[in-house]
Design an enzyme around this catalytic site. Structure first.
Site, PDB file in Angstrom:
ATOM      1  N   GLN A  16       0.871  -1.320  -0.112  1.00 13.90           N
ATOM      2  CA  GLN A  16      -0.029   0.216  -0.139  1.00 13.90           C
ATOM      3  C   GLN A  16       0.773   1.169  -0.121  1.00 13.90           C
ATOM      4  O   GLN A  16       0.514   2.114  -0.705  1.00 13.90           O
ATOM      5  CB  GLN A  16      -0.940   0.069   1.200  1.00 13.90           C
ATOM      6  CG  GLN A  16      -1.771   1.145   1.394  1.00 13.90           C
ATOM      7  CD  GLN A  16      -2.342   1.423   2.839  1.00 13.90           C
ATOM      8  OE1 GLN A  16      -1.654   1.178   3.600  1.00 13.90           O
ATOM      9  NE2 GLN A  16      -3.386   2.428   2.816  1.00 13.90           N
ATOM     10  N   LEU A  17       1.867   1.368   1.083  1.00  9.52           N
ATOM     11  CA  LEU A  17       2.725   2.417   0.921  1.00  9.52           C
ATOM     12  C   LEU A  17       3.687   2.634  -0.093  1.00  9.52           C
ATOM     13  O   LEU A  17       4.024   3.490  -0.816  1.00  9.52           O
ATOM     14  CB  LEU A  17       3.473   2.607   2.352  1.00  9.52           C
ATOM     15  CG  LEU A  17       4.386   3.574   2.628  1.00  9.52           C
ATOM     16  CD1 LEU A  17       3.919   4.963   2.563  1.00  9.52           C
ATOM     17  CD2 LEU A  17       5.231   3.362   3.839  1.00  9.52           C
ATOM     18  N   ASP A  38      10.012  -6.337  -4.628  1.00 10.63           N
ATOM     19  CA  ASP A  38       9.028  -7.144  -3.828  1.00 10.63           C
ATOM     20  C   ASP A  38       9.305  -8.550  -3.963  1.00 10.63           C
ATOM     21  O   ASP A  38       9.666  -9.199  -4.925  1.00 10.63           O
ATOM     22  CB  ASP A  38       7.432  -6.552  -4.345  1.00 10.63           C
ATOM     23  CG  ASP A  38       6.396  -6.961  -3.000  1.00 10.63           C
ATOM     24  OD1 ASP A  38       6.111  -5.668  -2.691  1.00 10.63           O
ATOM     25  OD2 ASP A  38       6.240  -7.779  -2.599  1.00 10.63           O
ATOM     26  N   ASP A  57      13.687 -11.183  -2.342  1.00 11.66           N
ATOM     27  CA  ASP A  57      13.053 -11.774  -0.650  1.00 11.66           C
ATOM     28  C   ASP A  57      14.248 -11.040   0.184  1.00 11.66           C
ATOM     29  O   ASP A  57      15.422 -11.290  -0.102  1.00 11.66           O
ATOM     30  CB  ASP A  57      13.062 -13.056  -0.805  1.00 11.66           C
ATOM     31  CG  ASP A  57      12.975 -13.783   0.360  1.00 11.66           C
ATOM     32  OD1 ASP A  57      12.585 -12.803   1.441  1.00 11.66           O
ATOM     33  OD2 ASP A  57      12.722 -14.783   0.648  1.00 11.66           O
ATOM     34  N   TYR A 147       3.872  -7.982  15.582  1.00 13.60           N
ATOM     35  CA  TYR A 147       4.070  -6.835  14.615  1.00 13.60           C
ATOM     36  C   TYR A 147       4.804  -5.667  15.419  1.00 13.60           C
ATOM     37  O   TYR A 147       5.937  -4.939  15.230  1.00 13.60           O
ATOM     38  CB  TYR A 147       2.941  -6.290  13.931  1.00 13.60           C
ATOM     39  CG  TYR A 147       3.178  -5.165  12.946  1.00 13.60           C
ATOM     40  CD1 TYR A 147       3.962  -5.028  11.879  1.00 13.60           C
ATOM     41  CD2 TYR A 147       2.409  -4.053  13.410  1.00 13.60           C
ATOM     42  CE1 TYR A 147       3.911  -4.021  11.309  1.00 13.60           C
ATOM     43  CE2 TYR A 147       2.565  -2.769  12.667  1.00 13.60           C
ATOM     44  CZ  TYR A 147       3.173  -2.781  11.649  1.00 13.60           C
ATOM     45  OH  TYR A 147       3.292  -1.644  10.826  1.00 13.60           O
TER      46      TYR A 147
HETATM   47  N1  SER Z   1      -1.454   0.059   9.761  1.00 11.05           N
HETATM   48  C1  SER Z   1      -0.719  -0.719  10.566  1.00 11.05           C
HETATM   49  C2  SER Z   1      -1.659  -1.963  11.169  1.00 11.05           C
HETATM   50  O1  SER Z   1      -2.704  -1.830  11.319  1.00 11.05           O
HETATM   51  C3  SER Z   1      -0.324  -0.157  11.779  1.00 11.05           C
HETATM   52  O2  SER Z   1       0.953   0.153  11.567  1.00 11.05           O
HETATM   53  O3  SER Z   1      -0.900  -3.098  11.335  1.00 11.05           O
END
Ligand code: SER
Length: 325
Positions: A16-17, A38, A57, A147
């Site tokens: 997305q970014l 990617d 990778d 994460y």
């Molecule tokens: N947008 C991200 C997520 O929801 C947060 O950094 O995981």
């Protein structure tokens, strides 16, 4: 004295970014100086947008090194990562990808003497013991997701490589990012993109978060601006070498629904919270980004009303014309 030519590698460029940042970097440095990469080969439409593309990778340091050499890369925007919701489903792989991928890039930066590295962190570094409102730059950080744990550890690694090896690595703690050119994947804040699509084409949206769940969010154009601003600031101005708090706006699902109803009065929202509710509940409701404002004059341009108007107009055009990649 002429400025040295910069050749830039973007990892995770099909995300997305990555999709939007790659285009912004092409505009700034020229298409021939930006290499998109990617782990997956993107669809043809997206490849056209991304320009020069390499399958990479980031867990393979040898391939990374070969691409850095092949294109005489001087800067890396290392975006490849697994987001919060997917990370909870594949915790070990999320840790491996998010951590080892970053370390491979930082090691390569030392070995190849790269000029600059950009690496995104996230509001996910915060947790239940963090102050929820106007979360300060420095405070208690006990993330609950893999994460978030990986992003917090990554911030530490960035600062370590800066201090120990002089790697000029810069980072932002992004809030949820909202844009119309590409779709997010696997995040807890993704509802705030999906809702615009469903509002326009179905008139109804079932939200996986509760109505009053406030989260920090940002319109993509602001996120790109912040990224390019921090990367072009003087090195001496960057006082934070972990990652900067960054704020655009904060809203709840009920508030974004209301903003959409100002344009689409019949739009309806239903709520069916799932496992992502607990993730959202562990994150801040709003962020204090005064350090970024002070150090490199950060200022966002978009609030919820302005973003909603732009999103509704462009998602419609984008979907109808097949422009959303
Ligand atoms: N947008 C991200 C997520 O929801 C947060 O950094 O995981």
């Amino acid at each position: 004295m002429s400025t040295p030519v910069e050749n830039i590698l973007v990892t995770g460029a099909a995300g997305q970014l990555g999709t939007e940042l790659t285009v912004a970097l092409q505009q700034m440095y020229g298409k021939n100086h930006v290499i998109a990469s990617d782990v997956r080969i993107p669809r043809e439409e997206r490849q056209e947008v991304l320009g020069i593309f390499e399958k990479l990778d980031v867990l393979n340091p040898q391939s990374l090194g070969e691409i850095l050499d092949k294109y005489h890369i001087t800067q890396v925007y290392h975006l490849a990562a697994m987001l919060s919701a997917t990370g909870e489903k594949h915790p070990k792989h999320a840790w491996q990808l998010n951590m080892q991928g970053l370390i491979n890039v930082l090691e390569a930066a030392v070995e190849k003497n790269l000029h600059k590295i950009y690496w995104p962190s996230s509001i996910a570094v915060f947790g239940p013991t963090t102050p929820k409102e106007n979360t300060p730059q420095f405070c208690s950080m006990e993330p609950t997701t893999v994460y978030g744990i990986s992003k917090l550890a990554g911030e530490g690694w960035c600062q370590y490589y800066f201090r120990k090896h002089g790697v000029d690595v810069r980072s932002l703690r992004y809030p949820g990012l909202i844009g119309y050119k590409s779709m997010p994947g696997g995040g807890t804040t993704d509802y705030a993109v999906d809702i615009y699509h469903k509002a326009l084409f179905n008139g109804v949206y079932e939200c996986f978060l509760e109505a009053d769940t406030y989260l920090p969010m940002m319109y993509m154009e602001d996120a790109i601006k912040a990224t390019l601003d921090i990367m072009h600031a003087d090195s001496d101005a960057i006082s934070v070498r972990t990652s900067y708090n960054l704020s655009g706006m904060s809203f709840s699902p009920a508030e974004i629904a209301k903003a959409i109803q100002a344009h689409i009065p019949h739009f309806q929202m239903h709520y069916k919270p799932d496992f992502r509710q607990a993730i959202a509940d562990s994150w801040p409701r709003s962020i204090d980004d005064s350090q970024a404002r002070k150090d490199w004059q950060w200022q966002p341009d978009y609030d919820l009303a302005r973003m909603t108007a732009v999103m509704l107009e462009n998602v419609k055009i984008g979907v109808e014309q097949g422009l959303i990649v």
